[in-house]
Design a protein around this motif. Structure first.
Motif, PDB file in Angstrom:
ATOM      1  N   GLU A  59      47.791  78.869  30.152  1.00  0.00           N
ATOM      2  CA  GLU A  59      46.690  77.913  30.041  1.00  0.00           C
ATOM      3  C   GLU A  59      45.739  78.285  28.910  1.00  0.00           C
ATOM      4  OE1 GLU A  59      44.831  76.291  33.403  1.00  0.00           O
ATOM      5  OE2 GLU A  59      46.571  76.593  34.690  1.00  0.00           O
ATOM      6  N   TYR A  60      45.583  79.588  28.643  1.00  0.00           N
ATOM      7  CA  TYR A  60      44.795  79.995  27.481  1.00  0.00           C
ATOM      8  C   TYR A  60      45.432  79.466  26.200  1.00  0.00           C
ATOM      9  CZ  TYR A  60      42.515  83.596  30.388  1.00  0.00           C
ATOM     10  OH  TYR A  60      41.827  84.266  31.346  1.00  0.00           O
ATOM     11  N   GLN A  61      46.748  79.630  26.099  1.00  0.00           N
ATOM     12  CA  GLN A  61      47.453  79.278  24.877  1.00  0.00           C
ATOM     13  C   GLN A  61      47.527  77.773  24.658  1.00  0.00           C
ATOM     14  OE1 GLN A  61      51.080  81.395  25.567  1.00  0.00           O
ATOM     15  NE2 GLN A  61      50.203  83.370  25.012  1.00  0.00           N
ATOM     16  N   THR A  62      47.662  76.985  25.744  1.00  0.00           N
ATOM     17  CA  THR A  62      47.756  75.530  25.597  1.00  0.00           C
ATOM     18  C   THR A  62      46.393  74.846  25.633  1.00  0.00           C
ATOM     19  OG1 THR A  62      48.080  75.234  27.970  1.00  0.00           O
ATOM     20  CG2 THR A  62      50.066  75.454  26.605  1.00  0.00           C
ATOM     21  N   GLY A  63      45.383  75.552  26.105  1.00  0.00           N
ATOM     22  CA  GLY A  63      44.040  74.975  26.151  1.00  0.00           C
ATOM     23  C   GLY A  63      43.754  74.139  27.380  1.00  0.00           C
ATOM     24  N   THR A  64      44.631  74.128  28.369  1.00  0.00           N
ATOM     25  CA  THR A  64      44.406  73.301  29.563  1.00  0.00           C
ATOM     26  C   THR A  64      43.361  73.890  30.502  1.00  0.00           C
ATOM     27  OG1 THR A  64      46.284  74.361  30.648  1.00  0.00           O
ATOM     28  CG2 THR A  64      46.703  72.271  29.520  1.00  0.00           C
ATOM     29  N   LEU A  65      43.126  75.189  30.431  1.00  0.00           N
ATOM     30  CA  LEU A  65      42.110  75.806  31.280  1.00  0.00           C
ATOM     31  C   LEU A  65      40.712  75.369  30.856  1.00  0.00           C
ATOM     32  CD1 LEU A  65      41.678  77.732  33.624  1.00  0.00           C
ATOM     33  CD2 LEU A  65      41.527  79.592  31.978  1.00  0.00           C
ATOM     34  N   VAL A  66      40.516  75.183  29.590  1.00  0.00           N
ATOM     35  CA  VAL A  66      39.212  74.761  29.070  1.00  0.00           C
ATOM     36  C   VAL A  66      38.842  73.378  29.624  1.00  0.00           C
ATOM     37  CG1 VAL A  66      37.939  74.203  26.967  1.00  0.00           C
ATOM     38  CG2 VAL A  66      39.475  76.152  27.008  1.00  0.00           C
ATOM     39  N   LEU A  67      39.830  72.494  29.746  1.00  0.00           N
ATOM     40  CA  LEU A  67      39.560  71.153  30.275  1.00  0.00           C
ATOM     41  C   LEU A  67      39.034  71.218  31.703  1.00  0.00           C
ATOM     42  CD1 LEU A  67      42.724  69.286  28.963  1.00  0.00           C
ATOM     43  CD2 LEU A  67      40.401  69.156  28.067  1.00  0.00           C
ATOM     44  N   SER A  68      39.611  72.072  32.526  1.00  0.00           N
ATOM     45  CA  SER A  68      39.154  72.196  33.916  1.00  0.00           C
ATOM     46  C   SER A  68      37.751  72.775  33.986  1.00  0.00           C
ATOM     47  CB  SER A  68      40.111  73.089  34.711  1.00  0.00           C
ATOM     48  OG  SER A  68      41.397  72.552  34.711  1.00  0.00           O
ATOM     49  N   LEU A  69      37.500  73.773  33.167  1.00  0.00           N
ATOM     50  CA  LEU A  69      36.203  74.444  33.221  1.00  0.00           C
ATOM     51  C   LEU A  69      35.087  73.579  32.629  1.00  0.00           C
ATOM     52  CD1 LEU A  69      37.292  78.071  32.289  1.00  0.00           C
ATOM     53  CD2 LEU A  69      36.761  77.157  34.550  1.00  0.00           C
ATOM     54  N   THR A  70      35.378  72.775  31.625  1.00  0.00           N
ATOM     55  CA  THR A  70      34.338  71.926  31.039  1.00  0.00           C
ATOM     56  C   THR A  70      34.003  70.735  31.927  1.00  0.00           C
ATOM     57  OG1 THR A  70      35.987  70.724  29.750  1.00  0.00           O
ATOM     58  CG2 THR A  70      34.858  72.557  28.663  1.00  0.00           C
ATOM     59  N   LYS A  71      34.880  70.408  32.857  1.00  0.00           N
ATOM     60  CA  LYS A  71      34.598  69.314  33.800  1.00  0.00           C
ATOM     61  C   LYS A  71      33.741  69.778  34.971  1.00  0.00           C
ATOM     62  CE  LYS A  71      37.037  66.146  31.787  1.00  0.00           C
ATOM     63  NZ  LYS A  71      36.431  65.027  31.155  1.00  0.00           N
ATOM     64  N   GLY A  72      33.357  71.071  34.978  1.00  0.00           N
ATOM     65  CA  GLY A  72      32.445  71.564  36.000  1.00  0.00           C
ATOM     66  C   GLY A  72      33.078  72.397  37.095  1.00  0.00           C
ATOM     67  N   LEU A  73      34.349  72.677  37.002  1.00  0.00           N
ATOM     68  CA  LEU A  73      35.010  73.508  38.006  1.00  0.00           C
ATOM     69  C   LEU A  73      34.595  74.962  37.793  1.00  0.00           C
ATOM     70  CD1 LEU A  73      37.082  73.311  40.321  1.00  0.00           C
ATOM     71  CD2 LEU A  73      38.852  73.784  38.642  1.00  0.00           C
ATOM     72  N   PRO A  74      34.029  75.608  38.820  1.00  0.00           N
ATOM     73  CA  PRO A  74      33.612  77.008  38.656  1.00  0.00           C
ATOM     74  C   PRO A  74      34.815  77.928  38.399  1.00  0.00           C
ATOM     75  CG  PRO A  74      32.626  76.049  40.619  1.00  0.00           C
ATOM     76  CD  PRO A  74      33.639  75.075  40.117  1.00  0.00           C
ATOM     77  N   ARG A  75      34.590  78.954  37.591  1.00  0.00           N
ATOM     78  CA  ARG A  75      35.669  79.879  37.239  1.00  0.00           C
ATOM     79  C   ARG A  75      36.237  80.585  38.453  1.00  0.00           C
ATOM     80  NH1 ARG A  75      35.081  82.034  31.364  1.00  0.00           N
ATOM     81  NH2 ARG A  75      33.794  80.392  30.507  1.00  0.00           N
ATOM     82  N   TRP A  76      35.381  80.957  39.389  1.00  0.00           N
ATOM     83  CA  TRP A  76      35.869  81.683  40.555  1.00  0.00           C
ATOM     84  C   TRP A  76      36.821  80.822  41.385  1.00  0.00           C
ATOM     85  CZ3 TRP A  76      35.127  80.172  45.571  1.00  0.00           C
ATOM     86  CH2 TRP A  76      34.144  79.212  45.800  1.00  0.00           C
ATOM     87  N   GLN A  77      36.604  79.515  41.408  1.00  0.00           N
ATOM     88  CA  GLN A  77      37.516  78.645  42.154  1.00  0.00           C
ATOM     89  C   GLN A  77      38.882  78.561  41.480  1.00  0.00           C
ATOM     90  OE1 GLN A  77      35.561  74.859  42.634  1.00  0.00           O
ATOM     91  NE2 GLN A  77      34.470  75.526  44.478  1.00  0.00           N
ATOM     92  N   VAL A  78      38.898  78.577  40.166  1.00  0.00           N
ATOM     93  CA  VAL A  78      40.171  78.570  39.443  1.00  0.00           C
ATOM     94  C   VAL A  78      40.943  79.853  39.730  1.00  0.00           C
ATOM     95  CG1 VAL A  78      41.235  78.577  37.148  1.00  0.00           C
ATOM     96  CG2 VAL A  78      39.304  77.069  37.622  1.00  0.00           C
ATOM     97  N   VAL A  79      40.258  80.980  39.668  1.00  0.00           N
ATOM     98  CA  VAL A  79      40.909  82.271  39.900  1.00  0.00           C
ATOM     99  C   VAL A  79      41.399  82.375  41.342  1.00  0.00           C
ATOM    100  CG1 VAL A  79      40.525  84.771  39.968  1.00  0.00           C
ATOM    101  CG2 VAL A  79      39.627  83.421  38.072  1.00  0.00           C
ATOM    102  N   VAL A  80      40.568  81.997  42.293  1.00  0.00           N
ATOM    103  CA  VAL A  80      40.949  82.097  43.705  1.00  0.00           C
ATOM    104  C   VAL A  80      42.101  81.153  44.031  1.00  0.00           C
ATOM    105  CG1 VAL A  80      40.125  81.637  46.061  1.00  0.00           C
ATOM    106  CG2 VAL A  80      38.732  82.971  44.496  1.00  0.00           C
ATOM    107  N   SER A  81      42.076  79.950  43.483  1.00  0.00           N
ATOM    108  CA  SER A  81      43.158  79.006  43.784  1.00  0.00           C
ATOM    109  C   SER A  81      44.482  79.475  43.194  1.00  0.00           C
ATOM    110  CB  SER A  81      42.806  77.613  43.279  1.00  0.00           C
ATOM    111  OG  SER A  81      42.718  77.594  41.872  1.00  0.00           O
TER     112      SER A  81
END
Length: 170
Positions: free
Chosen positions: A74-96
């Motif tokens: 997701e770092y390399q494709t840039g898809t993680l940035v889309l989730s985080l810029t929409k307001g999803l907290p980082r800890w929720q991404v990591v935990v999920s």
């Protein structure tokens, strides 16, 4: 792929144990020529469980190799940035992501254990193996620990090799 790997490992454990006497019988003549004498080999469920505990690290390594890019892809494709810029907290991404990895590890591990247990119950008696569930639970917990390490290092490292190296070093 992981399901097939764990299923194959689960079938291989009793399969190798069941075929061991036949393999020694075939090799007896060649071994006798080199000075080794093969006597009657008896196989029990314990031999199959020994195979299980020898093969499950292979399953864990395959799991780690296939899932090491949980964040780095997701770092390399840039898809993680889309989730985080929409307001999803980082800890929720990591935990999920860690929860999904833990669920995949749990399903694969207990599939392998269940197949091995079933074939052992069919071919032999599992009563010979003492504290079987406790030993299996400890290996499962070790797998969960490596999932936590993989998630941690995958969140820090920009590439799969960094996540694998960090997990392997610990």
């Amino acid at each position: 792929i992981l399901g097939l790997i764990f299923l194959l490992l689960g079938v291989m454990n009793p399969g190798v144990a069941k075929l061991t006497p036949w393999l020694f019988e075939i090799m007896a003549d060649d071994l006798a020529q080199s000075g080794m004498v093969v006597t009657q080999v008896t196989v029990t469920a314990m031999d199959s469980w020994v195979q299980f505990y020898k093969n499950i690290p292979i399953g864990l390594i395959a799991f780690l190799l296939l899932e090491s890019g949980v964040f780095t892809r997701e770092y390399q494709t840039g898809t993680l940035v889309l989730s985080l810029t929409k307001g999803l907290p980082r800890w929720q991404v990591v935990v999920s992501k860690a929860a999904v990895l833990a669920a995949i590890w749990t399903a694969g591990y207990w599939l392998c254990y269940g197949v091995t247990w079933g074939y052992n119950a069919y071919f032999w008696d599992n009563a010979i193996a003492q504290n079987l569930t406790s030993a299996a639970a400890h290996w499962w917990l070790f797998g969960l620990w490596t999932v936590a390490l993989l998630t941690f290092f995958s969140a820090l490292a920009p590439a799969n090799t960094g996540a694998l190296a960090g997990t392997g070093c610990v």
